[in-house]
Design an enzyme around this catalytic site. Structure first.
Site, PDB file in Angstrom:
ATOM      1  N   GLY A  13       6.333  -5.086  11.096  1.00 22.38           N
ATOM      2  CA  GLY A  13       7.635  -5.235  11.764  1.00 22.38           C
ATOM      3  C   GLY A  13       7.915  -4.013  12.623  1.00 22.38           C
ATOM      4  N   ARG A  74       1.289  -8.781  12.553  1.00 21.14           N
ATOM      5  CA  ARG A  74       0.769  -8.711  11.177  1.00 21.14           C
ATOM      6  C   ARG A  74      -0.527  -9.519  11.224  1.00 21.14           C
ATOM      7  NH1 ARG A  74       6.541  -9.563  10.085  1.00 21.14           N
ATOM      8  NH2 ARG A  74       7.370  -7.670   9.156  1.00 21.14           N
ATOM      9  N   ASP A 105       3.887  -0.236   4.695  1.00 21.75           N
ATOM     10  CA  ASP A 105       2.919  -0.360   3.619  1.00 21.75           C
ATOM     11  C   ASP A 105       1.648  -1.118   4.030  1.00 21.75           C
ATOM     12  OD1 ASP A 105       3.219   0.462   0.857  1.00 21.75           O
ATOM     13  OD2 ASP A 105       2.661  -1.629   0.440  1.00 21.75           O
ATOM     14  N   THR A 127       9.298   1.942   9.502  1.00 23.42           N
ATOM     15  CA  THR A 127       9.852   0.669   9.028  1.00 23.42           C
ATOM     16  C   THR A 127      11.337   0.840   8.738  1.00 23.42           C
ATOM     17  OG1 THR A 127       9.955  -0.873   7.167  1.00 23.42           O
ATOM     18  CG2 THR A 127       8.894   1.216   6.708  1.00 23.42           C
ATOM     19  N   ASP A 129      12.898  -0.678   6.665  1.00 16.50           N
ATOM     20  CA  ASP A 129      13.137  -0.878   5.228  1.00 16.50           C
ATOM     21  C   ASP A 129      13.172   0.444   4.450  1.00 16.50           C
ATOM     22  OD1 ASP A 129      13.180  -3.538   5.712  1.00 16.50           O
ATOM     23  OD2 ASP A 129      11.235  -3.996   4.821  1.00 16.50           O
ATOM     24  N   ASP A 131      10.938   1.854   2.802  1.00 19.22           N
ATOM     25  CA  ASP A 131      10.417   1.608   1.449  1.00 19.22           C
ATOM     26  C   ASP A 131       9.042   2.218   1.195  1.00 19.22           C
ATOM     27  OD1 ASP A 131       9.132  -0.065   3.209  1.00 19.22           O
ATOM     28  OD2 ASP A 131       9.183  -1.824   1.912  1.00 19.22           O
ATOM     29  N   ARG A 173      13.367  -7.512   2.705  1.00 19.88           N
ATOM     30  CA  ARG A 173      12.816  -8.605   1.895  1.00 19.88           C
ATOM     31  C   ARG A 173      12.497  -8.133   0.486  1.00 19.88           C
ATOM     32  NH1 ARG A 173       9.311 -11.891   5.638  1.00 19.88           N
ATOM     33  NH2 ARG A 173       8.200  -9.933   5.855  1.00 19.88           N
TER      34      ARG A 173
END
Ligand code: F6P
Length: 323
Positions: A13, A74, A105, A127, A129, A131, A173
């Site tokens: 993303g 992706r 990741d 990202t 996110d 994360d 997500r």
């Protein structure tokens, strides 16, 4: 081995700040006398040889642009050994002495796979996110959070006028960092994240009830995408409270827009550091931030790490939401 030519790609993303990072890689490489090539469309570009030479001109006027000029993807094919072999063979054929991969990741798993075929790789976390366990900061998070905060502030105006309940879904997500940060910044009534099992009565209904008892007549529920759909949660709230919540899904709006100053500067530093690492002969590293400074860590080690929502954020949220 002297590094003469490198490639840079963005994968997964997109995130605001990827462009300043690509720009920094290019400029830092040229500064060190290294040629730089852009690999387009993530790992698909390596498989297909979709490569473009980059110079100062190709990255001018990109520091302030969201998205990624290199496009992103992706890649399903890259998940296969055959795809990885093809990508590595492109690197060999083109004489790329190293690849800098900007993403999350999945991007780092890809970089690790590529390294098994003898390619030098450096990862940069990008990202919204946020994360990635090995780093406190990921490129794009700051811009995405500020975008979401601006949207929720606007929502709050109308929710307050109409004395309504708003359920806002933010991206994430598998991760609730964006939701938690935005919820704290916007004074949310409740925040739901995938990392924490939801007790609907306690985590939502009771929070709304407390807010009402404290004299409030509008309520803001922030939900991370991975914690459940905003419309399903709104339905549950309606059943439990007789309120008539309005649902807003912020969606991909959060992934676009002009990167903030913080994202631009950190992306620039990370891009520069990635080039320095390759130049020093290092490989299999991820550039990251820890304890307020910049450092780098082995990819294997980084991928084995686990990140969780900080207990402090949970505690502060609990205090701010009145229970
Ligand atoms: O990049 C991460 C992310 O934005 C997640 O927060 C979200 O769940 C996902 O990507 C959406 O992916 P796509 O753009 O493929 O819909």
């Amino acid at each position: 081995m002297a590094i003469k030519r490198i490639g840079v790609l963005t994968s997964g993303g997109d995130a605001p700040g990827m462009n300043p990072c690509v720009r920094a890689v290019v400029r830092a490489a040229l500064y060190r006398g290294i040629e730089c090539y852009g690999i387009r469309r993530g790992y698909n570009g390596l498989i297909n040889g979709d490569v473009v030479k980059l110079d100062e001109k190709s990255v001018s006027h990109t520091i302030n642009r969201g998205g990624t000029i290199l496009y992103t993807a992706r890649s399903k094919e890259f998940m296969t050994e055959e795809g990885q072999r093809k990508a590595a063979s492109t690197c060999k054929f083109l004489g790329l002495d190293g690849i800098i991969a900007i993403g999350g990741d999945g991007t780092f798993r890809g970089a690790l796979a590529l390294s098994k075929f003898g390619v030098n790789v450096i990862g940069i976390p990008g990202t919204i996110d946020n994360d990635i366990a090995c780093t406190n900061y990921c490129i794009g998070f700051d811009t995405a959070a500020n975008t979401a905060i601006e949207c929720i502030d606007k929502l709050r105006d109308t929710m307050q006028s109409h004395e309504r309940c708003s359920v806002v879904e933010v991206m994430g997500r598998n991760a609730g960092y964006l939701a938690m940060y935005v919820g704290l910044a916007c004074g949310a009534t409740a925040v739901l994240v995938p990392e924490k099992p939801i007790d609907f009565e306690q985590d939502v209904v009771e929070k709304i009830r407390q807010a009402r008892l404290n004299g409030f007549t509008h309520y803001m529920i922030v939900v991370a995408e991975g914690a459940g759909s905003a419309s399903a949660i709104a339905e549950q709230i309606k059943e439990a409270t007789d309120l008539d919540p309005r649902v807003t899904v912020l969606g991909h709006i959060q992934r676009g827009g002009t990167p903030t100053g913080r994202d631009r500067v950190n992306a620039t530093k990370m891009g520069y550091l990635a080039v320095e690492l390759l130049k020093e002969g290092k490989t299999n590293r991820i550039v990251c931030t820890q304890d307020g400074g910049f450092t780098d860590i082995d990819i294997d080690e980084a991928l084995a790490m686990h990140k969780n929502i900080q207990q402090m954020e949970i505690d502060v949220l609990a205090a701010m939401t009145g229970i």
